[in-house]
Design an enzyme around this catalytic site. Structure first.
Site, PDB file in Angstrom:
ATOM      1  N   CYS A  99     -64.022 -50.266  93.084  1.00 45.53           N
ATOM      2  CA  CYS A  99     -63.141 -49.370  93.839  1.00 45.53           C
ATOM      3  C   CYS A  99     -63.692 -49.236  95.255  1.00 45.53           C
ATOM      4  CB  CYS A  99     -63.095 -48.008  93.158  1.00 45.53           C
ATOM      5  SG  CYS A  99     -62.407 -46.712  94.187  1.00 45.53           S
ATOM      6  N   CYS A 103     -58.457 -46.170 100.076  1.00 44.06           N
ATOM      7  CA  CYS A 103     -57.006 -46.025  99.863  1.00 44.06           C
ATOM      8  C   CYS A 103     -56.573 -44.568  99.752  1.00 44.06           C
ATOM      9  CB  CYS A 103     -56.576 -46.748  98.610  1.00 44.06           C
ATOM     10  SG  CYS A 103     -57.541 -48.205  98.245  1.00 44.06           S
ATOM     11  N   THR A 190     -62.994 -39.712  94.798  1.00 47.22           N
ATOM     12  CA  THR A 190     -63.352 -41.090  95.143  1.00 47.22           C
ATOM     13  C   THR A 190     -63.826 -41.181  96.586  1.00 47.22           C
ATOM     14  OG1 THR A 190     -61.712 -41.927  93.604  1.00 47.22           O
ATOM     15  CG2 THR A 190     -62.384 -43.415  95.347  1.00 47.22           C
ATOM     16  N   GLU A 257     -67.672 -41.303  92.731  1.00 43.84           N
ATOM     17  CA  GLU A 257     -66.872 -40.085  92.535  1.00 43.84           C
ATOM     18  C   GLU A 257     -67.824 -38.900  92.649  1.00 43.84           C
ATOM     19  OE1 GLU A 257     -63.543 -40.658  91.844  1.00 43.84           O
ATOM     20  OE2 GLU A 257     -63.887 -42.814  91.627  1.00 43.84           O
ATOM     21  N   HIS A 292     -50.381 -43.570  95.599  1.00 48.68           N
ATOM     22  CA  HIS A 292     -51.619 -44.019  94.960  1.00 48.68           C
ATOM     23  C   HIS A 292     -51.323 -44.816  93.691  1.00 48.68           C
ATOM     24  CE1 HIS A 292     -55.816 -44.239  95.551  1.00 48.68           C
ATOM     25  NE2 HIS A 292     -56.111 -43.771  94.352  1.00 48.68           N
ATOM     26  N   TYR A 296     -52.640 -48.889  92.868  1.00 51.64           N
ATOM     27  CA  TYR A 296     -53.274 -49.476  91.689  1.00 51.64           C
ATOM     28  C   TYR A 296     -52.677 -50.839  91.343  1.00 51.64           C
ATOM     29  CZ  TYR A 296     -56.344 -45.613  90.437  1.00 51.64           C
ATOM     30  OH  TYR A 296     -57.364 -44.699  90.420  1.00 51.64           O
ATOM     31  N   CYS A 299     -55.251 -52.886  93.852  1.00 51.52           N
ATOM     32  CA  CYS A 299     -56.711 -52.904  93.658  1.00 51.52           C
ATOM     33  C   CYS A 299     -57.106 -53.380  92.273  1.00 51.52           C
ATOM     34  CB  CYS A 299     -57.314 -51.533  93.965  1.00 51.52           C
ATOM     35  SG  CYS A 299     -57.074 -50.276  92.694  1.00 51.52           S
ATOM     36  N   GLU A 455     -61.027 -45.732  85.088  1.00 49.31           N
ATOM     37  CA  GLU A 455     -60.250 -45.288  86.250  1.00 49.31           C
ATOM     38  C   GLU A 455     -58.794 -45.721  86.114  1.00 49.31           C
ATOM     39  OE1 GLU A 455     -60.892 -46.779  90.273  1.00 49.31           O
ATOM     40  OE2 GLU A 455     -61.038 -44.680  90.886  1.00 49.31           O
TER      41      GLU A 455
HETATM   42 FE1  SF4 Z   1     -60.149 -47.088  94.409  1.00 47.45          FE
HETATM   43 FE2  SF4 Z   1     -57.982 -48.458  93.735  1.00 47.45          FE
HETATM   44 FE3  SF4 Z   1     -57.788 -45.850  94.314  1.00 47.45          FE
HETATM   45 FE4  SF4 Z   1     -58.271 -47.707  96.208  1.00 47.45          FE
HETATM   46  S1  SF4 Z   1     -56.407 -47.493  94.974  1.00 47.45           S
HETATM   47  S2  SF4 Z   1     -59.273 -45.745  95.985  1.00 47.45           S
HETATM   48  S3  SF4 Z   1     -59.594 -49.120  95.113  1.00 47.45           S
HETATM   49  S4  SF4 Z   1     -58.877 -46.802  92.586  1.00 47.45           S
HETATM   50 FE    FE Z   2     -58.837 -44.312  92.008  1.00 44.42          FE
END
Ligand code: SF4
Ligand code: FE
Length: 490
Positions: A99, A103, A190, A257, A292, A296, A299, A455
């Site tokens: 991660c 983001c 995060t 985290e 968000h 996902y 990422c 996660e």
């Molecule tokens: Fe982390 Fe994915 Fe959230 Fe970006 S979108 S902060 S990489 S979990």
């Molecule tokens: Fe996350």
């Protein structure tokens, strides 16, 4: 101005961020072996932005300041921007297998920008200007901002104002001429320690009784009264072992985290984006969560690419690469991973402009995206573990493999025995086999599970949160009408 990767690291050293871990204050957290891998992930968002081959994905021209900025600081101007966001996240997942944390700030920028515009329209407040000026400052200086939403929440059956301890949701404790004082915490945040700044948003829709909890603002990471307590990860203290390398699986990168505590923090008026207009808390939550959940679809797909690659390598090293079930499992993993990517791209392609002008994703499709993420990475990991074999969790340590302690009748060392008995296909050394198995261990159930497996379940909201949105957006009544029309029901 785009910062270089090194400038980013140096910029963190200038902050007086208060970090606690194992019950103690960590003075040099930038170089701490348990924290540094997570900083390296964020660093990668700067490094790739300097690389001409990624310029189109990693950078864009700001609509606010007219200069080249990192895409992580962008207000999405089109569906093309939304798609590029997902592609950028896939790229970073591929480069870090973790991660990369940046983001949450990007998703907060876009949610707060559009929501503040609509709050001002209804109430004549000044939040949109506050936020726009703030974002210009972030873009000009290429700063990292932690987008913080999740409160500790206490008794899940009670509203914020009905909790026995009123601090379990972050709230306004004092309103002054020049600003507000806030108290409470944000949990599992995060990248909070690696950020220069924080944007705080409410965590649920609220009623009038909760109006002191309907608050959004920005503050620096080293604001007076703010501190962070670092989250534990499985096998994290392996990073503290001397010369730690192979046993870490992913030595360079990791997630992060923390519990972020606001022990009466003063927020000046020009950093406030929502203050008691409780009827807009839900909109801000929904938009941030929607963005968000889109994220996902980028990422986790990028990390999935690396997991699939590692599983294929493990098969090669075990000498099992020609087995038809192994080939089929790799196909299944690819199918699942690309299905997730389809969702990320689809909710982006179906995006639309908000009243404020930036682009919003399709909420239903973004929630479907994240709902799939709560399942498919688990299956991908299950298949990876199947291919890798049990050695992934039973193998002796790196120290044993390298040990020169003589234990055999003919003078063989512990290392000799480990290398002899864990050798497999002639295409790899025992060390290479160890490395790939330790990598899979790390990502499936070690420290990197925080950035992939678990996660995938809870990040950007647990599965039930998406199901509520899917119920709201799914429009069952319209579907009933479709059925009635064709079935001849009046
Ligand atoms: Fe982390 Fe994915 Fe959230 Fe970006 S979108 S902060 S990489 S979990
Ligand atoms: Fe996350």
């Amino acid at each position: 101005m785009l910062m270089t990767a090194e400038q980013y690291i140096e910029s963190l050293r200038k902050l007086n961020t208060r970090v606690y871990m194992f019950g103690e204050k960590i003075e040099n957290w930038v170089d701490h072996p348990m924290i540094r891998p997570s900083i390296n992930c964020v660093r990668m968002t700067y490094e790739l932005a300097q690389d001409p081959q990624y310029a189109d994905l990693m950078t864009t021209k700001s609509n606010l300041i007219g200069k080249t900025i990192n895409r992580f600081a962008n207000l999405h101007q089109s569906t093309d921007d939304l798609r590029k966001k997902v592609k950028m996240q896939r790229l970073l997942g591929q480069k870090t297998a973790s991660c990369f944390q940046r983001c949450v700030g990007m998703d907060a920028f876009n949610a707060v920008f559009s929501t503040t515009y609509e709050i001002d329209q209804k109430y004549g407040t000044n939040y949109h200007k506050n936020f726009t000026e703030y974002l210009k400052y972030i873009q000009e200086n290429d700063l990292i901002v932690d987008g913080a939403m999740t409160d500790p929440k206490g008794d899940r059956g009670l509203a914020p104002s009905a909790q026995k301890d009123p601090d379990l949701f972050l709230r306004i404790v004092e309103k002054r001429e020049d600003g507000i004082v806030v108290r409470g915490a944000k949990a599992h945040q995060t990248g909070s320690i690696n950020s220069h700044e924080h944007i705080i948003m409410p965590t649920i829709a609220m009623t009038e009784a909760d109006k002191d909890y309907a608050v959004s603002f920005a503050c620096p990471s080293d604001a007076d009264g703010l501190f962070m307590i670092y989250g534990r990860q499985s096998c994290d203290t392996r990073k503290m072992e001397e010369g730690a390398d192979i046993d870490l699986g992913n030595k360079q990168f990791g997630g992060q985290e923390a519990l972020v505590v606001f022990d009466n923090v003063f927020i000046p008026n020009d950093r406030i984006f929502l203050c008691q207009e409780y009827d807009f808390a839900g909109m801000m939550v929904e938009r941030f969560a929607g963005y968000h959940r889109q994220s996902y679809g980028g990422c986790k797909v990028g990390v999935g690419d690396v997991v699939i690659g590692a599983a294929a390598l493990a098969a090669d090293y075990n000498g099992a690469q020609k087995a038809s079930h192994v080939k089929d499992k790799l196909i299944e993993m690819t199918h699942l991973n690309e299905t997730l990517y389809c969702c990320g791209i689809a909710c982006s392609a179906e995006g639309y402009p908000t009243a404020a002008g930036n682009y919003q994703i399709d909420l239903l499709l973004a929630n479907v995206c994240k709902q799939n993420i709560t399942r498919f990475p688990y299956e991908i990991v299950r298949l990876a573990e199947d291919i890798a074999g049990g050695l992934m969790v039973t193998m002796p340590s790196e120290a044993d493999f390298k040990s020169e302690t003589v234990v055999g009748r003919d003078g063989e060392t512990i290392g000799d025995f480990c290398n002899k008995f864990f050798a497999a296909a002639p295409t790899c050394t025992t060390e290479e086999r160890m490395r790939v198995l330790r990598f899979l261990e790390n990502i499936c159930l070690g420290a990197s599970a925080v950035g992939y497996r678990t996660e995938s379940m809870h990040g950007a909201g647990s599965p039930q949160a998406q199901r509520i949105m899917i119920a709201r957006q799914g429009n069952i009544n319209a579907k009933k009408e479709l059925a009635k029309a064709i079935a001849g029901i009046k």
